[in-house]
Design an enzyme around this catalytic site. Structure first.
Site, PDB file in Angstrom:
ATOM      1  N   ASP A 153       0.861  -1.177   0.000  1.00  0.00           N
ATOM      2  CA  ASP A 153       0.000   0.000   0.000  1.00  0.00           C
ATOM      3  C   ASP A 153       0.903   1.236   0.000  1.00  0.00           C
ATOM      4  O   ASP A 153       1.773   1.367   0.863  1.00  0.00           O
ATOM      5  CB  ASP A 153      -0.880  -0.004   1.248  1.00  0.00           C
ATOM      6  CG  ASP A 153      -1.850   1.168   1.300  1.00  0.00           C
ATOM      7  OD1 ASP A 153      -1.698   2.132   0.524  1.00  0.00           O
ATOM      8  OD2 ASP A 153      -2.768   1.132   2.157  1.00  0.00           O
TER       9      ASP A 153
ATOM     10  N   GLU B 120      29.983   6.087   6.278  1.00  0.00           N
ATOM     11  CA  GLU B 120      29.986   4.636   6.472  1.00  0.00           C
ATOM     12  C   GLU B 120      29.873   3.951   5.113  1.00  0.00           C
ATOM     13  O   GLU B 120      29.530   2.778   5.028  1.00  0.00           O
ATOM     14  CB  GLU B 120      28.876   4.185   7.421  1.00  0.00           C
ATOM     15  CG  GLU B 120      27.479   4.573   7.033  1.00  0.00           C
ATOM     16  CD  GLU B 120      26.445   4.053   8.027  1.00  0.00           C
ATOM     17  OE1 GLU B 120      26.164   2.836   7.989  1.00  0.00           O
ATOM     18  OE2 GLU B 120      25.933   4.853   8.819  1.00  0.00           O
TER      19      GLU B 120
ATOM     20  N   CYS C 247      26.082   6.432  11.649  1.00  0.00           N
ATOM     21  CA  CYS C 247      25.529   7.739  11.289  1.00  0.00           C
ATOM     22  C   CYS C 247      25.940   8.859  12.236  1.00  0.00           C
ATOM     23  O   CYS C 247      25.518  10.002  12.062  1.00  0.00           O
ATOM     24  CB  CYS C 247      24.005   7.663  11.241  1.00  0.00           C
ATOM     25  SG  CYS C 247      23.394   6.473  10.027  1.00  0.00           S
TER      26      CYS C 247
ATOM     27  N   THR D 152      14.094   2.893   2.632  1.00  0.00           N
ATOM     28  CA  THR D 152      14.826   3.880   3.432  1.00  0.00           C
ATOM     29  C   THR D 152      16.240   4.094   2.899  1.00  0.00           C
ATOM     30  O   THR D 152      17.156   4.432   3.637  1.00  0.00           O
ATOM     31  CB  THR D 152      14.882   3.477   4.914  1.00  0.00           C
ATOM     32  OG1 THR D 152      15.655   2.275   5.064  1.00  0.00           O
ATOM     33  CG2 THR D 152      13.489   3.259   5.469  1.00  0.00           C
TER      34      THR D 152
ATOM     35  N   SER E 291      16.470  -1.999  16.301  1.00  0.00           N
ATOM     36  CA  SER E 291      17.152  -0.745  16.004  1.00  0.00           C
ATOM     37  C   SER E 291      16.269   0.448  16.347  1.00  0.00           C
ATOM     38  O   SER E 291      16.736   1.454  16.898  1.00  0.00           O
ATOM     39  CB  SER E 291      17.552  -0.697  14.523  1.00  0.00           C
ATOM     40  OG  SER E 291      18.350   0.434  14.255  1.00  0.00           O
TER      41      SER E 291
ATOM     42  N   HIS F 186      18.473  12.795  14.029  1.00  0.00           N
ATOM     43  CA  HIS F 186      18.965  11.901  12.986  1.00  0.00           C
ATOM     44  C   HIS F 186      17.744  11.292  12.306  1.00  0.00           C
ATOM     45  O   HIS F 186      16.793  10.875  12.975  1.00  0.00           O
ATOM     46  CB  HIS F 186      19.846  10.809  13.593  1.00  0.00           C
ATOM     47  CG  HIS F 186      20.159   9.701  12.640  1.00  0.00           C
ATOM     48  ND1 HIS F 186      20.667   9.931  11.377  1.00  0.00           N
ATOM     49  CD2 HIS F 186      20.009   8.346  12.753  1.00  0.00           C
ATOM     50  CE1 HIS F 186      20.822   8.775  10.755  1.00  0.00           C
ATOM     51  NE2 HIS F 186      20.431   7.801  11.567  1.00  0.00           N
TER      52      HIS F 186
ATOM     53  N   LYS G  20       8.528   9.828  16.172  1.00  0.00           N
ATOM     54  CA  LYS G  20       8.351   9.075  17.421  1.00  0.00           C
ATOM     55  C   LYS G  20       9.290   9.623  18.494  1.00  0.00           C
ATOM     56  O   LYS G  20       8.926   9.691  19.672  1.00  0.00           O
ATOM     57  CB  LYS G  20       8.617   7.586  17.183  1.00  0.00           C
ATOM     58  CG  LYS G  20       7.592   6.902  16.294  1.00  0.00           C
ATOM     59  CD  LYS G  20       7.945   5.432  16.081  1.00  0.00           C
ATOM     60  CE  LYS G  20       6.927   4.749  15.176  1.00  0.00           C
ATOM     61  NZ  LYS G  20       7.253   3.318  14.924  1.00  0.00           N
TER      62      LYS G  20
ATOM     63  N   ASN H 291      17.393   8.451   3.272  1.00  0.00           N
ATOM     64  CA  ASN H 291      18.404   8.325   4.313  1.00  0.00           C
ATOM     65  C   ASN H 291      19.793   8.605   3.738  1.00  0.00           C
ATOM     66  O   ASN H 291      20.223   7.944   2.785  1.00  0.00           O
ATOM     67  CB  ASN H 291      18.353   6.907   4.896  1.00  0.00           C
ATOM     68  CG  ASN H 291      19.221   6.740   6.126  1.00  0.00           C
ATOM     69  OD1 ASN H 291      19.878   7.665   6.578  1.00  0.00           O
ATOM     70  ND2 ASN H 291      19.205   5.536   6.676  1.00  0.00           N
TER      71      ASN H 291
ATOM     72  N   SER I 118      24.242   3.773  14.839  1.00  0.00           N
ATOM     73  CA  SER I 118      24.067   2.395  15.299  1.00  0.00           C
ATOM     74  C   SER I 118      25.371   1.813  15.790  1.00  0.00           C
ATOM     75  O   SER I 118      26.464   2.183  15.364  1.00  0.00           O
ATOM     76  CB  SER I 118      23.504   1.535  14.169  1.00  0.00           C
ATOM     77  OG  SER I 118      22.179   1.899  13.881  1.00  0.00           O
TER      78      SER I 118
END
Length: 394
Positions: A29, A79, A111, A152, A201, A233, A242, A276, A309
Site C-alpha cells: 500500500d 559509512e 551515522c 529507506t 534498532s 537523525h 516518534k 536516508n 548504530s
C-alpha cells in the site's frame, strides 16, 4: 570566542525514485511509505557517483577562494567508504584544489561520525582562530531489493564550514553523549549491504534518545521549552517523529508542543524527497529547518540529537546568528524536483549495477548524470575522478 557553522552545502544524486512507484512494484500500500515512513521519494546514485563526488559537489557549492585559503582541516564522515586505507578527504582535498598544508582524514561510527567530526573541528578552530575546518558527511544508503530497508535508501552529502564568528549557527558547550555496544545495524567488510534488526534498532534509537536527554539534563542542559526546534537523525522521518513524541510530555505546554511539531515538519521536508543519507541525515534536517521555517529568528536555539548504530548518541544545541538567512538557499526544493525520475526497473538496473574489472584492475564506466564531479574510470585499481561532462571547464 564564538565558534560554529558558517555555511552549509548540500548535494544529492541526479536520479530519484518515487515511493508510490516502489510500493506498487513491491505489492505494498503506498500509504505504508507515505504515512508509515513519511517518505515521498529517495535519491538513487549510479556507479559514477560516490561519497567523494557528492562531498566535492556539496563543498564546492559554498566555498569561496578565501574559504579555501583558510581551511587547514578536512574531515569526511562516512559509512560508505570507497577505500579501506585512503581517506576520502584526500581526494576531496585534491579535487577542491585546497592548499598543501591541510590535515585530511576520514571518520567512521555509523551515522554519528559527522557529529564527532564537528566536535573535533570546534576544538581545532578554538586552537587556531584564523583557520577554518571543512566537515563533510557523505553517504550512499544501500539495501537489497525487496528488503525491509529498501524504501529507506538514499544518497547525499552535507558540507559544514566551521569557523570563528560563524554566520549561521554558534555551538554551545552543552554536549551530552553515550556509547553502548549493540548490534542493531552493521555491515561487515565482506558485505555490500548492511544487516539490520529493524524493530530492535528502532527501540535502541528511541531508548538512546531518552538516555541522552536524561544525561543532557543532568549536566545542566536547558529544558525543552527553551528550544525553538529539535532536529533528529533521520533514518526515515517517521522514526524521528516518534522521538519528538518521547521528548514532549504532559508537562510540555500546548504552545511549545505546537512550535516543536511545526518546526519538526519543516525539518523533514528535504529528507522526505532524498531519503536516508546516514551521517548527513541530522544535518540535512537542520538545513531543511533553516530554509523552510520562516519564523525562526536570530537568538533562537536548536537542539540536535545525533545517533549512530552500534551505538553512539549525542545531544547538543546551537544558536542562530544575526543575518543567518543571507547564507541559505531559497530554491532547494525546486532543484530537487529537477532530478530525473526513474522507473522501478531503471532504478534496479542503475542502483545495483556492478563495476566489472579486467585482470589488471581496469574498469570503464557508462556515462550517467552526476553533479559537477564524477568518477570517470578505474585504472589499475585506482579511482580516477574529474569534472563531469555537464560541468563547464576553465
Amino acid at each position: 570566542m564564538t565558534v560554529g557553522i558558517d555555511k552549509i552545502g548540500f548535494a544529492t544524486s541526479q536520479y530519484q525514485l518515487a515511493m508510490a512507484d516502489l510500493a506498487q512494484a513491491r505489492g505494498e500500500d503506498p500509504q505504508k511509505y507515505a504515512q508509515g515512513l513519511l517518505l515521498d521519494a529517495i535519491s538513487i546514485a549510479p556507479v559514477t557517483e560516490d561519497i567523494v563526488t557528492l562531498a566535492c559537489d556539496a563543498a564546492q557549492s559554498i566555498l569561496t577562494p578565501d574559504d579555501k585559503e583558510a581551511i587547514d582541516l578536512v574531515i569526511v564522515a562516512t559509512e560508505s567508504s570507497v577505500d579501506q586505507s585512503k581517506a576520502a578527504a584526500i581526494w576531496v582535498h585534491q579535487l577542491l584544489g585546497l592548499k598543501e598544508n591541510v590535515r585530511a582524514i576520514e571518520m567512521k561510527e555509523a551515522c554519528y561520525a559527522a557529529t564527532a567530526a564537528l566536535d573535533y573541528a570546534k576544538l581545532h578552530v578554538q586552537a587556531h582562530p584564523d583557520k577554518k575546518a571543512l566537515v563533510i558527511a557523505s553517504d550512499i544508503a544501500k539495501y537489497g531489493i525487496g528488503s525491509s530497508g529498501e524504501p529507506t535508501q538514499g544518497a547525499g552529502s552535507i558540507a559544514l564550514l566551521v569557523s570563528q564568528e560563524p554566520r549561521l549557527l554558534a555551538f554551545s558547550d552543552d554536549n551530552a553523549y553515550q556509547t553502548r555496544s549493540i548490534n542493531d545495524f552493521w555491515r561487515p567488510n565482506y558485505s555490500q549491504t548492511p544487516f539490520v534488526q529493524g524493530m530492535y534498532s528502532t527501540k535502541q534509537y528511541l531508548d538512546s534518545l531518552k538516555a541522552t536527554w536524561r544525561i543532557f539534563q543532568e549536566q545542566g542542559g536547558s529544558p525543552l521549552d527553551q528550544f525553538a526546534a529539535v532536529c533528529f537523525h533521520l533514518p526515515y522521518p517517521k522514526l524521528a517523529l516518534k522521538g519528538l513524541k518521547k521528548l514532549i510530555t504532559k508537562e510540555t505546554s500546548a504552545q511549545v508542543s505546537q512550535r516543536l511539531q511545526k518546526h519538526f515538519d519543516d525539518s523533514i521536508r528535504y529528507s522526505q524527497k532524498v531519503g536516508n543519507i546516514y551521517t548527513g541525515s541530522l544535518y540535512l534536517g537542520l538545513l531543511s529547518l533553516l530554509e523552510q521555517a520562516k519564523d525562526l529568528a536570530a537568538g533562537d536555539r536548536i537542539l540536535c540529537y545525533s545517533y549512530g548504530s552500534g551505538a553512539v548518541s549525542e545531544m547538543f544545541s546551537m544558536t542562530l546568528q544575526d543575518g543567518f538567512r543571507n547564507f541559505l538557499s531559497t530554491d532547494r526544493e525546486a532543484l530537487l524536483t529537477q532530478r530525473h525520475q526513474l522507473s522501478v526497473a531503471d532504478y534496479e538496473a542503475l542502483f545495483f549495477e556492478d563495476i566489472s574489472y579486467d585482470a589488471e584492475g581496469n574498469a570503464s564506466l557508462a556515462t550517467y548524470k552526476t553533479g559537477p564531479f564524477t568518477l570517470k574510470e578505474i585504472s589499475q585499481h585506482e579511482r580516477i575522478y574529474g569534472l563531469s561532462e555537464d560541468t563547464p571547464h576553465g
